[in-house]
Design a protein around this motif. Structure first.
Motif, PDB file in Angstrom:
ATOM      1  N   LEU A 267      13.716   7.137  -1.166  1.00  0.00           N
ATOM      2  CA  LEU A 267      13.969   8.121  -0.050  1.00  0.00           C
ATOM      3  C   LEU A 267      13.038   8.998   0.620  1.00  0.00           C
ATOM      4  N   LEU A 268      12.772   9.595  -0.294  1.00  0.00           N
ATOM      5  CA  LEU A 268      10.958  10.715   0.084  1.00  0.00           C
ATOM      6  C   LEU A 268      10.201  10.042   0.974  1.00  0.00           C
ATOM      7  N   GLY A 269       9.604   8.749   0.835  1.00  0.00           N
ATOM      8  CA  GLY A 269       8.250   7.639   1.545  1.00  0.00           C
ATOM      9  C   GLY A 269       9.024   6.642   2.553  1.00  0.00           C
ATOM     10  N   VAL A 270      10.753   6.477   2.219  1.00  0.00           N
ATOM     11  CA  VAL A 270      11.007   5.953   3.324  1.00  0.00           C
ATOM     12  C   VAL A 270      11.169   6.865   3.915  1.00  0.00           C
ATOM     13  N   GLU A 271      11.388   8.839   4.325  1.00  0.00           N
ATOM     14  CA  GLU A 271      11.535   9.123   5.271  1.00  0.00           C
ATOM     15  C   GLU A 271      10.573   9.225   6.479  1.00  0.00           C
ATOM     16  N   LYS A 272       9.769   9.490   5.435  1.00  0.00           N
ATOM     17  CA  LYS A 272       8.336  10.205   6.330  1.00  0.00           C
ATOM     18  C   LYS A 272       7.738   8.900   6.488  1.00  0.00           C
TER      19      LYS A 272
ATOM     20  N   LEU B 294       0.910  -1.174   0.046  1.00  0.00           N
ATOM     21  CA  LEU B 294       0.288   0.307   0.133  1.00  0.00           C
ATOM     22  C   LEU B 294       1.108   1.821  -0.376  1.00  0.00           C
ATOM     23  N   LEU B 295       1.704   1.345   0.978  1.00  0.00           N
ATOM     24  CA  LEU B 295       2.834   2.567   0.815  1.00  0.00           C
ATOM     25  C   LEU B 295       4.026   2.352   0.122  1.00  0.00           C
ATOM     26  N   HIS B 296       4.316   1.689  -0.540  1.00  0.00           N
ATOM     27  CA  HIS B 296       5.742   1.278  -1.582  1.00  0.00           C
ATOM     28  C   HIS B 296       5.479   2.773  -2.243  1.00  0.00           C
ATOM     29  N   ASP B 297       4.687   3.104  -2.704  1.00  0.00           N
ATOM     30  CA  ASP B 297       4.987   4.155  -3.823  1.00  0.00           C
ATOM     31  C   ASP B 297       4.503   5.719  -3.063  1.00  0.00           C
ATOM     32  N   TYR B 298       4.238   5.630  -1.678  1.00  0.00           N
ATOM     33  CA  TYR B 298       4.078   7.062  -0.672  1.00  0.00           C
ATOM     34  C   TYR B 298       4.752   8.108  -1.562  1.00  0.00           C
ATOM     35  N   GLY B 299       5.915   7.928  -1.604  1.00  0.00           N
ATOM     36  CA  GLY B 299       6.299   9.360  -1.920  1.00  0.00           C
ATOM     37  C   GLY B 299       6.645   9.588  -3.120  1.00  0.00           C
ATOM     38  N   LYS B 300       5.491   9.259  -4.272  1.00  0.00           N
ATOM     39  CA  LYS B 300       5.217   9.554  -5.134  1.00  0.00           C
ATOM     40  C   LYS B 300       4.259  10.659  -4.963  1.00  0.00           C
ATOM     41  N   ALA B 301       3.914  10.849  -4.007  1.00  0.00           N
ATOM     42  CA  ALA B 301       2.942  11.890  -3.684  1.00  0.00           C
ATOM     43  C   ALA B 301       3.893  13.428  -2.952  1.00  0.00           C
ATOM     44  N   LEU B 302       5.349  12.737  -2.982  1.00  0.00           N
ATOM     45  CA  LEU B 302       5.943  14.226  -2.886  1.00  0.00           C
ATOM     46  C   LEU B 302       6.506  14.777  -4.033  1.00  0.00           C
TER      47      LEU B 302
ATOM     48  N   ALA C 104      12.175   0.232   0.596  1.00  0.00           N
ATOM     49  CA  ALA C 104      13.323   1.073  -0.248  1.00  0.00           C
ATOM     50  C   ALA C 104      13.820   0.219  -0.462  1.00  0.00           C
ATOM     51  N   GLN C 105      13.313  -0.986  -0.569  1.00  0.00           N
ATOM     52  CA  GLN C 105      14.223  -1.570  -1.669  1.00  0.00           C
ATOM     53  C   GLN C 105      13.152  -2.250  -2.652  1.00  0.00           C
ATOM     54  N   HIS C 106      12.021  -1.974  -3.938  1.00  0.00           N
ATOM     55  CA  HIS C 106      11.191  -2.674  -4.327  1.00  0.00           C
ATOM     56  C   HIS C 106      11.800  -1.546  -5.371  1.00  0.00           C
ATOM     57  N   HIS C 107      12.920  -0.969  -6.000  1.00  0.00           N
ATOM     58  CA  HIS C 107      13.351  -0.350  -7.288  1.00  0.00           C
ATOM     59  C   HIS C 107      14.965  -0.863  -7.321  1.00  0.00           C
ATOM     60  N   GLU C 108      15.680  -1.884  -5.680  1.00  0.00           N
ATOM     61  CA  GLU C 108      16.537  -2.576  -6.616  1.00  0.00           C
ATOM     62  C   GLU C 108      16.732  -3.599  -6.960  1.00  0.00           C
ATOM     63  N   LYS C 109      17.251  -3.978  -7.984  1.00  0.00           N
ATOM     64  CA  LYS C 109      18.077  -5.414  -8.774  1.00  0.00           C
ATOM     65  C   LYS C 109      19.164  -6.348  -8.445  1.00  0.00           C
TER      66      LYS C 109
ATOM     67  N   PHE D 251      14.168  12.627 -14.350  1.00  0.00           N
ATOM     68  CA  PHE D 251      14.149  10.653 -14.088  1.00  0.00           C
ATOM     69  C   PHE D 251      15.073  10.364 -12.253  1.00  0.00           C
ATOM     70  N   GLU D 252      16.367  11.859 -12.357  1.00  0.00           N
ATOM     71  CA  GLU D 252      16.758  11.637 -10.752  1.00  0.00           C
ATOM     72  C   GLU D 252      15.685  11.760  -9.878  1.00  0.00           C
ATOM     73  N   VAL D 253      14.705  12.709 -10.219  1.00  0.00           N
ATOM     74  CA  VAL D 253      13.622  13.450  -9.434  1.00  0.00           C
ATOM     75  C   VAL D 253      12.470  12.443  -9.012  1.00  0.00           C
ATOM     76  N   MET D 254      12.405  11.388 -10.041  1.00  0.00           N
ATOM     77  CA  MET D 254      11.246  10.808  -9.856  1.00  0.00           C
ATOM     78  C   MET D 254      11.708   9.249  -8.635  1.00  0.00           C
ATOM     79  N   ARG D 255      12.974   9.531  -9.191  1.00  0.00           N
ATOM     80  CA  ARG D 255      14.050   7.889  -8.650  1.00  0.00           C
ATOM     81  C   ARG D 255      14.034   8.553  -7.346  1.00  0.00           C
ATOM     82  N   SER D 256      13.948   9.787  -6.549  1.00  0.00           N
ATOM     83  CA  SER D 256      13.820  10.339  -5.281  1.00  0.00           C
ATOM     84  C   SER D 256      12.469  10.109  -4.603  1.00  0.00           C
ATOM     85  N   HIS D 257      11.950   9.513  -5.180  1.00  0.00           N
ATOM     86  CA  HIS D 257      10.638   8.911  -4.813  1.00  0.00           C
ATOM     87  C   HIS D 257      10.878   7.690  -3.577  1.00  0.00           C
TER      88      HIS D 257
END
Length: 416
Positions: A240-245, A207-215, A261-266, A232-238
């Protein structure tokens, strides 16, 4: 019999059968707490979970060490014929012989009604939460009861919510995406054998994995074009922004935060934000990543059309060992089926219909509700279990235009 032959239809080779066996462990990379028991191979039974104790092959050449659930007597006979004498198994993760492919507790047509209410409620709650997040107000009281309802629905009939996640159409992708990822993540975690408390955590992480996109600025989030490098760099920041919140919520467990925090790691280390690789990526991160990519590929976006689910799975299979640890994509495909429920398909006898029940043991041979004859004329729908018809198989999934002839919700018995 026909599973291997059908794989090329979705860009997956017959060699999947080998990879599937390699990927059977229920908790890949999460094995430190297990108690292992050594037994003779003559006492192996379907449902036992075999573990790799880490002993060198040179020291124990007759010890069978391929991780995973034993699916059948044929598999056990194969182990014996190869000359293995002993194996280690984990009682805690072993299953009853019949639990690998449980029958739904509730018919699909009935559960679709309840699942539709749960989906709509989830969508509205996620939408309100993410919109309020832009203003700084944070209220997660809805989340755990909602995840609980999703878990209960999936336990009654896993196909209902999974089907709705593919059939629901909305222009507000961000909100639907969070709901869909939650559904796929909980279903997959359950398929991997996780207990209920961890299912709640993985659902909350979904539910919260893309919470940072609200920012993230809306003009970047909804841009109908390729993003510039800076955007794209701004988009990728979602992430860490989400995790901190999210760390501000005492109700969110560390395991869920780590998954977010890891859902975009490969697996090969090319992901973000920390370029983690291999075992550095936890089970939750891997589950969320698979669920995230599957929904992204099979959903319509402002800059692309939706891929048919089987084609999305074919693309994901090609990414095995790179984006995800070995075995994960294979088991995800086994869960949803090569042709997920709700997929419009054509059979080798030129009849057309809708996949109405998945088959985890034979992903390419689901049950189909045949509704059109070879000339495209509507006929009385007929239930066909492809495992019972030698030579009959799915040849392709229908295009969106071809599938428009079907009222899929009505055929499946769900809400319009």
């Amino acid at each position: 019999l026909f599973a291997a032959a059908c794989w090329p239809c979705v860009g997956i080779t017959a060699g999947f059968a080998i990879c599937e066996d390699q990927g059977k462990n229920l908790y890949p990379g999460d094995q430190d707490h297990m108690s292992h028991i050594k037994i003779p191979v003559s006492t192996l039974r379907p449902g036992m979970y075999i573990v790799d104790p880490g002993i060198s092959w040179l020291k124990a050449p007759l010890l069978y060490m391929q991780e995973g659930i034993l699916a059948s007597d044929d598999e056990i006979n194969g182990i014996i014929l190869q000359g293995f004498a002993e194996a280690y198994y984990d009682p805690e993760r072993s299953r009853d012989e019949n639990s690998a492919a449980p029958q739904p507790n509730t018919p699909l047509a009935i559960e679709l009604q309840a699942a539709n209410r749960i989906y709509e409620d989830a969508y509205e709650n996620v939408k309100n939460f993410l919109e309020s997040a832009r203003g700084g107000a944070l209220d997660l009281t809805f989340a755990r009861p909602l995840v609980g309802d999703i878990i209960k629905s999936l336990s009654r009939n896993v196909d209902a919510l999974v089907t709705l996640s593919l059939l629901k159409k909305t222009d507000e992708y961000t909100y639907a995406h969070s709901v869909n990822v939650t559904i796929f993540a909980v279903a997959f975690a359950n398929f991997l054998g996780m207990p209920d408390d961890r299912l709640h955590n993985v659902g909350l992480a979904g539910l919260l994995h893309d919470y940072g996109k609200a920012l993230i600025p809306n003009e970047i989030l909804t841009a109908p074009r390729s993003l510039t490098f800076q955007e794209f760099e701004v988009m990728r920041s979602h992430v860490l922004l989400g995790v901190e919140k999210i760390k501000q919520f005492s109700s969110v467990e560390q395991e869920a935060i780590e998954g977010i925090a890891q859902h975009h790691e490969k697996h090969n280390g090319t992901g973000y934000p920390n370029r983690l690789s291999g075992k550095q990526i936890g089970v939750f991160g891997r589950i969320l990543s698979l669920s995230d990519v599957y929904d992204a590929l099979s959903s319509r976006r402002v800059y692309k059309g939706a891929l048919a689910p089987n084609k999305a799975l074919g693309m994901m299979y090609k990414m095995r060992g790179q984006a995800w640890a070995p075995g994960y994509v294979e088991r995800f495909i086994k869960m949803v089926g090569i042709f997920p429920v709700g997929t419009a398909v054509e059979l080798s006898n030129d009849h057309q219909g809708i996949v109405c029940r998945s088959n985890p043991n034979f992903p390419a041979q689901p049950c189909v509700l045949v509704a059109r004859d070879p000339d495209g004329r509507a006929i009385q729908p007929q239930f066909v279990d492809l495992t019972r018809y030698i030579g009959l198989r799915i040849t392709r999934s229908l295009s969106a235009a071809e599938a428009a002839h079907f009222d899929i919700p009505m055929l499946l018995g769900g809400p319009a």
